[in-house]
Design an enzyme around this catalytic site. Structure first.
Site, short mmCIF file in Angstrom:
data_model
loop_
_atom_site.label_atom_id
_atom_site.label_comp_id
_atom_site.label_asym_id
_atom_site.label_seq_id
_atom_site.Cartn_x
_atom_site.Cartn_y
_atom_site.Cartn_z
N SER A 97 0.75 -1.22 0.16
CA SER A 97 -0.03 -0.03 -0.04
C SER A 97 0.94 1.16 0.05
CB SER A 97 -0.92 -0.16 1.12
OG SER A 97 -1.93 0.96 1.09
N ASP A 237 -2.83 6.33 -3.46
CA ASP A 237 -1.60 5.41 -2.71
C ASP A 237 -1.16 4.27 -3.62
OD1 ASP A 237 -3.88 3.82 -2.56
OD2 ASP A 237 -3.64 3.55 -0.38
N ASP A 239 -1.56 0.92 -3.99
CA ASP A 239 -2.39 -0.18 -4.64
C ASP A 239 -3.76 0.56 -4.89
OD1 ASP A 239 -2.86 0.44 -1.81
OD2 ASP A 239 -3.89 -1.66 -1.46
N ASP A 241 -6.14 1.82 -3.54
CA ASP A 241 -7.81 1.72 -3.00
C ASP A 241 -8.11 2.84 -2.29
OD1 ASP A 241 -6.09 1.51 -0.89
OD2 ASP A 241 -6.86 -0.52 -0.03
#
Length: 451
Positions: A97, A237, A239, A241
């Site tokens: 992340s 960010d 990843d 999400d």
């Protein structure tokens, strides 16, 4: 074995000292023993350690007889989508992340993209490994590679009517994470002029780890918005999400105000539906939701709690001020792509700029944003704060998450971190910035006096 990488909601740790291929293989095998899946989909983000951990997880799953489908480099929400839309029994995303480049981790879901957290199997996986799990060398399951990205993008486009969008100029900062992979294909199908910054995935993160919650990580996006004379900017960010917004002046927009906007956008098509929100900042969201004929429902902060409450309430949407946005049609999971599409359509329909929409709400409900304080004893400080303010006339107290105290013209939420000796404070008022600032100073003096 060092199993400190097992956290409340996911797995996170430095590679290879904490998280490595040996442990990843055991995690894959233990996941299979815990949930007995027949099929699991896996992917990884841009980090350099991703492919090796991805391969090791697949080996562990295969050793338990699980058929594994790998979709390669992707965003976390692509694993969510693949799991629920393609009927897999589970999904595992290898991602760090927004953590430093030398760290990695895993986010896990079961059939239907139901999250796996500490109280729903994650710690059981840890315990299996801690008890001396031995992974067989024989592989009984298969491994295949595929891509569901085209279907995923079609799903994203289903949340809006692309032909109704105004030809906005948009700056999108992928931060050398995985968002650029999707954004290139998505932007080509929209009537927008999109400039993608740091589009190529690069696990070294040459421009720093993508985490727009850190003020020092916002300047590049902000400057590009101004230079391109963009209507608004977005950033993600690693990843993707989480999705973050900038107005045309390059100003970073507090995530709290996006929750109300996205709720209103969805309620226009789904009136009288439930909307889940976290308790840190609430008044703006509650007013907008009620005005749009929706029902605001407060939930404890954190993706596992939000998703659980959304399922219980059959909520169409859930939002947190931390830029996590959850959607019923996305299996109650969080997405970093759906929010900006809904905002683009909302602005197209309203005829207002992002700044105009947000400024109206800031004037009505100014907020502090989250302020962190290191303290020695979290429960003692919270008890002290409650005792100071409990005598105020008309005070309403809630302990859904930490301590929330509400007065006639201002309110606050105070909650402790699960992982460090930090108290997180949020304050808002009814249209009175001076009062809000006064209460911030008052509360911080009480909180920090304990040190």
């Amino acid at each position: 074995m060092n199993l400190s990488c097992f956290k409340a909601y996911d797995i996170r740790g430095r590679v290879p000292s904490v998280l490595n291929e040996s442990l990843a293989k055991q995690i894959g095998y233990a996941y299979a023993l815990e949930f007995s899946p027949k099929t699991v989909v896996i992917g990884y983000d841009a980090r350099l350690s991703g492919p090796a951990l991805y391969g090791a997880v697949a080996e562990g799953l295969n050793a338990a007889g699980v058929d594994v489908t790998g979709i390669g480099m992707c965003g976390t929400e692509e694993i969510y989508y693949s799991t629920f839309a393609k009927g897999f029994d589970g999904g595992i995303m290898i991602t760090g992340s927004h953590n430093p480049a030398d760290e990695n981790g895993m986010k896990m879901v079961r059939r239907g993209a139901v999250p796996v957290s500490g109280d729903s199997g994650l710690f059981n996986i840890r315990n299996r490994i801690e008890d001396g799990l031995i992974v067989p060398s024989v592989k009984n399951g298969s491994f295949s590679k595929t891509s569901f990205r085209d279907d995923y993008i079609r799903h994203l486009l289903g949340y809006i009517a692309p032909e109704t969008l105004k030809p906005f100029t948009v700056v999108a900062d992928a931060g050398n994470g995985c968002a650029g992979l999707v954004m290139k294909e998505l932007a080509a199908k929209l009537p927008l002029n999109v400039t993608i910054l740091n589009a190529e995935p690069d696990g070294r993160f040459p421009h720093g780890v993508p985490n727009p919650l850190l003020p020092e990580k916002r300047e590049t996006t902000s400057a590009a918005v101004k230079a391109c004379q963009a209507d608004f900017g977005i950033a993600w960010d690693g990843d993707f999400d989480r999705c973050f917004f900038y107005d045309a002046s390059g100003r970073f927009i507090e995530g709290y105000y996006l929750v109300g906007m996205i709720a209103e956008a969805l309620l226009s098509a789904h009136p009288r539906e439930n909307i889940i929100h976290d308790p840190r900042l609430t008044w703006n969201t509650q007013e907008i939701v009620r005005r749009a004929k929706g029902n605001p429902v407060e939930s404890k902060t954190g993706h596992a709690f939000i998703k659980e409450r959304m399922r219980a309430e059959n909520a169409v949407y859930g939002g947190e001020m931390s830029a996590h946005h959850y959607f019923r049609e996305f299996a109650y999971c969080d997405s970093g792509m759906i929010p900006w599409l809904l905002v683009a359509q909302y602005l197209s329909q309203s005829g207002k700029t992002l700044a105009q929409c947000v400024d109206e709400r800031i004037r009505k409900f100014p907020c502090s944003g989250e302020i962190n304080s290191v303290v020695r004893d979290i429960p003692v400080v919270i008890q002290k704060i409650e005792s100071v303010y409990s005598g105020y006339p008309g005070v309403k107290t809630s302990r859904i998450d930490g301590l929330s105290m509400e007065f006639e013209d201002w309110r606050f939420n105070l909650r402790g971190s699960n992982t460090e000796p930090v108290l997180r404070l949020n304050v808002e008022s009814r249209g009175d910035i001076e009062l809000m600032q006064k209460k911030i100073e008052e509360l911080l003096k009480l909180i920090r006096s304990e040190n």
